[in-house]
Write a protein that holds these residues in place. Structure first.
Motif, mmCIF file in Angstrom:
data_model
loop_
_atom_site.group_PDB
_atom_site.id
_atom_site.type_symbol
_atom_site.label_atom_id
_atom_site.label_comp_id
_atom_site.label_asym_id
_atom_site.label_seq_id
_atom_site.Cartn_x
_atom_site.Cartn_y
_atom_site.Cartn_z
ATOM 1 N N THR A 5 0.839 -1.181 0.000
ATOM 2 C CA THR A 5 0.000 0.000 0.000
ATOM 3 C C THR A 5 0.883 1.242 0.000
ATOM 4 O O THR A 5 1.985 1.229 0.526
ATOM 5 N N THR A 6 0.386 2.295 -0.609
ATOM 6 C CA THR A 6 1.125 3.546 -0.627
ATOM 7 C C THR A 6 0.645 4.411 0.529
ATOM 8 O O THR A 6 -0.545 4.639 0.688
ATOM 9 N N LEU A 7 1.573 4.850 1.326
ATOM 10 C CA LEU A 7 1.248 5.678 2.486
ATOM 11 C C LEU A 7 1.223 7.150 2.096
ATOM 12 O O LEU A 7 2.017 7.593 1.273
ATOM 13 N N THR A 8 0.343 7.891 2.732
ATOM 14 C CA THR A 8 0.301 9.335 2.525
ATOM 15 C C THR A 8 1.403 9.986 3.354
ATOM 16 O O THR A 8 1.976 9.355 4.252
ATOM 17 N N ALA A 76 7.038 -4.860 2.220
ATOM 18 C CA ALA A 76 6.768 -3.802 3.191
ATOM 19 C C ALA A 76 6.964 -2.423 2.564
ATOM 20 O O ALA A 76 7.639 -2.275 1.547
ATOM 21 N N GLU A 77 6.388 -1.443 3.202
ATOM 22 C CA GLU A 77 6.545 -0.051 2.795
ATOM 23 C C GLU A 77 7.767 0.526 3.497
ATOM 24 O O GLU A 77 7.913 0.404 4.716
ATOM 25 N N LEU A 78 8.654 1.133 2.730
ATOM 26 C CA LEU A 78 9.824 1.800 3.301
ATOM 27 C C LEU A 78 9.391 3.189 3.758
ATOM 28 O O LEU A 78 9.026 4.031 2.942
ATOM 29 N N VAL A 79 9.404 3.412 5.064
ATOM 30 C CA VAL A 79 8.937 4.680 5.623
ATOM 31 C C VAL A 79 10.043 5.720 5.597
ATOM 32 O O VAL A 79 9.837 6.850 5.149
ATOM 33 N N LEU A 87 13.153 2.271 8.558
ATOM 34 C CA LEU A 87 11.867 1.996 9.182
ATOM 35 C C LEU A 87 10.963 1.354 8.143
ATOM 36 O O LEU A 87 10.754 1.926 7.069
ATOM 37 N N LEU A 88 10.454 0.154 8.447
ATOM 38 C CA LEU A 88 9.592 -0.581 7.529
ATOM 39 C C LEU A 88 8.219 -0.776 8.153
ATOM 40 O O LEU A 88 8.090 -1.025 9.349
ATOM 41 N N TYR A 89 7.176 -0.682 7.313
ATOM 42 C CA TYR A 89 5.798 -0.857 7.774
ATOM 43 C C TYR A 89 5.076 -1.816 6.843
ATOM 44 O O TYR A 89 5.204 -1.737 5.622
ATOM 45 N N LYS A 90 4.320 -2.724 7.451
ATOM 46 C CA LYS A 90 3.445 -3.605 6.681
ATOM 47 C C LYS A 90 2.219 -3.893 7.522
ATOM 48 O O LYS A 90 2.333 -4.453 8.618
ATOM 49 N N ARG A 91 1.059 -3.515 7.017
ATOM 50 C CA ARG A 91 -0.185 -3.739 7.749
ATOM 51 C C ARG A 91 -0.457 -5.230 7.842
ATOM 52 O O ARG A 91 -0.316 -5.961 6.880
ATOM 53 N N ASN A 92 -0.846 -5.676 9.013
ATOM 54 C CA ASN A 92 -1.153 -7.077 9.242
ATOM 55 C C ASN A 92 -2.484 -7.412 8.583
ATOM 56 O O ASN A 92 -3.507 -6.837 8.919
#
Length: 105
Positions: A5-8, A76-79, A87-92
């Motif tokens: 997903t693309t984060l705002t 994952a999304e690279l924050v 910092l990496l993010y991935k929604r469960n």
């Protein structure tokens, strides 16, 4: 390949504020990208959704490159990347578990 997903900008700012107090849970050393590193990263993302990654001094690859490769491989999304930390993010996506982090809309 898993959906990313693309984060705002607002969501990234929120995640950066959460990550500023975190300790690294994944460390990349002289072996660089390995199957065990990828597995531990995926497990940490499932458990936490947001993780900090540290590239150690003995890693032969550039921190920006290897953190970006790890994010892509883990889906994952690279924050952010600052120095040797990323910092990496991935929604469960598991419906049995509640989301640990509620992102602002």
């Amino acid at each position: 390949m898993e959906e990313i997903t693309t984060l705002t900008g607002k969501q990234k700012r929120y995640l950066r504020s959460l990550g500023s107090t975190m300790d690294p849970v994944v460390q990349i050393g002289k072996t660089g990208m390995s199957a065990s590193l990828l597995d531990s990263t995926k497990d940490a993302l499932i458990a936490r959704e947001l993780i900090k990654v540290r590239v150690l001094q003995n890693c032969s690859e550039a921190p920006k490159e290897i953190i970006a490769q790890l994010a892509e491989a883990a889906g994952a999304e690279l924050v952010q990347i600052i120095g040797r930390n990323g910092l990496l993010y991935k929604r469960n996506r598991n419906p049995e578990k509640n989301h640990k982090i509620e992102l602002p809309s």
